[in-house]
Design an enzyme around this catalytic site. Structure first.
Site, short mmCIF file in Angstrom:
data_model
loop_
_atom_site.label_atom_id
_atom_site.label_comp_id
_atom_site.label_asym_id
_atom_site.label_seq_id
_atom_site.Cartn_x
_atom_site.Cartn_y
_atom_site.Cartn_z
N ARG A 1 5.54 -0.70 -11.44
CA ARG A 1 4.67 0.33 -12.02
C ARG A 1 5.37 1.67 -12.16
O ARG A 1 5.91 2.21 -11.20
CB ARG A 1 3.42 0.51 -11.16
CG ARG A 1 2.49 1.58 -11.69
CD ARG A 1 1.13 1.56 -11.04
NE ARG A 1 0.54 0.25 -11.20
CZ ARG A 1 0.03 -0.47 -10.22
NH1 ARG A 1 0.02 0.01 -9.01
NH2 ARG A 1 -0.46 -1.67 -10.44
N CYS B 1 4.22 16.01 -0.42
CA CYS B 1 2.80 15.90 -0.78
C CYS B 1 2.01 17.21 -0.70
O CYS B 1 1.91 17.83 0.36
CB CYS B 1 2.14 14.87 0.11
SG CYS B 1 0.40 14.63 -0.33
N CYS C 1 0.58 -3.74 -2.73
CA CYS C 1 1.23 -2.80 -3.65
C CYS C 1 2.01 -1.83 -2.77
O CYS C 1 1.42 -1.15 -1.93
CB CYS C 1 0.15 -2.07 -4.45
SG CYS C 1 0.81 -0.72 -5.45
N CYS D 1 -7.60 2.46 -8.76
CA CYS D 1 -6.99 2.59 -7.44
C CYS D 1 -7.58 3.85 -6.79
O CYS D 1 -7.44 4.94 -7.32
CB CYS D 1 -5.48 2.72 -7.59
SG CYS D 1 -4.67 2.85 -5.99
N CYS E 1 -8.32 -1.34 -6.14
CA CYS E 1 -7.23 -1.14 -5.19
C CYS E 1 -7.57 0.08 -4.34
O CYS E 1 -8.28 0.97 -4.78
CB CYS E 1 -5.95 -0.89 -5.98
SG CYS E 1 -4.54 -0.35 -5.00
N CYS F 1 4.00 14.65 5.12
CA CYS F 1 4.86 14.08 4.08
C CYS F 1 5.44 15.24 3.23
O CYS F 1 4.67 16.01 2.63
CB CYS F 1 4.07 13.14 3.19
SG CYS F 1 3.20 11.88 4.14
N CYS G 1 -5.02 16.69 4.52
CA CYS G 1 -4.46 15.55 5.25
C CYS G 1 -3.65 16.04 6.46
O CYS G 1 -2.89 17.00 6.36
CB CYS G 1 -3.58 14.72 4.32
SG CYS G 1 -2.92 13.25 5.13
S1 SF4 Z 1 1.12 11.36 1.07
FE1 SF4 Z 1 -0.18 13.18 1.31
S2 SF4 Z 1 -2.24 12.36 1.48
FE2 SF4 Z 1 -0.83 10.65 1.86
S3 SF4 Z 1 -0.52 10.62 4.06
FE3 SF4 Z 1 1.11 11.92 3.25
S4 SF4 Z 1 0.29 14.02 3.34
FE4 SF4 Z 1 -1.44 12.60 3.55
#
Ligand code: SF4
Length: 361
Positions: free
Chosen positions: A261, A60, A189, A97, A129, A57, A53
């Site tokens: 949840r 993540c 959600c 989901c 979802c 974040c 990705c």
């Molecule tokens: S949470 Fe992870 S998968 Fe989702 S946008 Fe952020 S870096 Fe990408």
């Protein structure tokens, strides 16, 4: 009981800080007024496109810029997704989901495949979802036509703390995506994560942002951070169960009709801890041995706990009716080939930069 949309951060904080037993009693009372306290909805989260990705974040392991053990996978095929959905259905899930590690949805063959997955799962009579990143209004309408039941897009934390977690997109884009979904009949959600180093004020701030939405989200996932090696948050302390119960209870009180949840972090909770969360108003869980990339309790353990507590599994479409599936050739909303300019604040987050540098070293 009337649903309020004018909550203030101070009011929510006051609820969050109540003496524990009082908070629990109040939340359980609200829960009973709006829901059957013995019924819990069970969802299965399926990572249809893992890793790689472009976002940053801080929590993540799927962000390409951090060095984690997550193995990336291209988009699954419709057949693979159908097989997994059937497996989830046979083990008691009413909802699938599908999560894709994308910044935003892009019109094109991959999105067309996701629409086909939505049609396929809806035809299995399961709630379907998606969580695919930012979406435009037209993309949300195309998902609706395919039969999508819910769209997940988490606010993660308060607007203030968001800037400490993610630099590649802005809070306002999250809200805009939620508002695009609201222009359809797809349910919303949206929730967040605790344990990322945020304050109680930030937790209340996130709940203010969610509770002020009108209508409030039909579903609010509350995650406890699972610190993963290689991510900027790898050294965060695990969230105490008391915080999790307080967060669930406060969410229940300010969003009485929402399904709350219990999401990531359940493997670190005892059965008694999870039971307290159910008592405090959690009425949905994710089942399956993995939550995207992090561990989750085994389905049989969950079912054993349900038996112990006398909990029933919610049937699909009990809260909202099933959407009709419109086939691709009959769709009114076709691809517009949009290239939306979602914002990219690009401010510096030291922790994220350090984790990224470790990858290069
Ligand atoms: S949470 Fe992870 S998968 Fe989702 S946008 Fe952020 S870096 Fe990408």
């Amino acid at each position: 009981m009337e649903i309020r949309h004018n909550w203030t951060q101070e009011e929510i904080l006051e609820i969050y800080n109540k003496p524990f037993m009082e908070l629990l009693y109040e939340a359980a009372t609200v829960h009973r007024k709006h829901h059957d306290p013995n019924t819990v909805q069970v969802s299965t989260l399926l990572s249809i496109k893992t890793g790689g990705c472009p976002e940053d974040c801080g929590y993540c392991p799927q962000a390409a810029r951090y060095h984690t053990d997550v193995e990336g996978n291209d988009l699954m095929s419709v057949q693979q997704v159908k097989a997994q959905a059937l497996r989830a259905k046979s083990s008691g899930s009413s909802r699938v989901c599908m999560g894709a590690a994308w910044r935003n949805v892009k019109d094109g063959p991959e999105f067309d495949n996701v629409l086909e997955m939505v049609r396929t799962i809806n035809k299995l009579d399961m709630e379907v979802c998606c969580t695919l990143g930012m979406v435009t209004e037209n993309q949300a309408k195309r998902l609706e036509e395919a039969g999508l039941y819910a769209y997940n897009h988490n606010l993660d934390t308060s607007e203030e703390y968001y800037k400490e977690v993610i630099s590649t997109r802005g809070y306002e884009d999250r809200l805009e995506t939620l508002s695009n979904v609201r222009k359809t009949n797809v349910t919303v959600c949206s929730g967040g994560i605790i344990g990322m180093g945020e304050s109680k004020e930030d937790r209340a701030g996130m709940l203010v942002a969610l509770a002020r939405l009108n209508p409030q989200p039909e579903s609010v996932p509350i995650n406890a951070l699972v610190p993963v090696e290689g991510t900027p948050m790898e050294e965060q302390q695990k969230v105490p169960i008391w915080d999790m119960v307080r967060m669930v209870a406060t969410t229940r009180i300010v969003m009485p009709e929402t399904q709350v949840r219990l999401s990531a972090g359940r493997t670190d909770m005892s059965k008694e801890g999870q039971s307290m969360c159910f008592f405090a108003g959690a009425n949905s869980i994710f089942a399956g041995d993995k939550l995207l990339t992090t561990p989750n309790p085994d389905v049989s353990e969950d079912m054993q706990l349900f038996k112990e507590l006398g909990l029933n599994v919610q049937k699909p479409f009990e809260k909202h009716s099933q959407r009709e599936t419109i086939e691709a050739e009959d769709s009114v909303h076709q691809s517009l080939g949009e290239k939306p300019r979602w914002s990219r604040p690009g401010h510096k987050i030291e922790k994220n930069l350090e984790a990224q540098a470790k990858r290069k070293a």
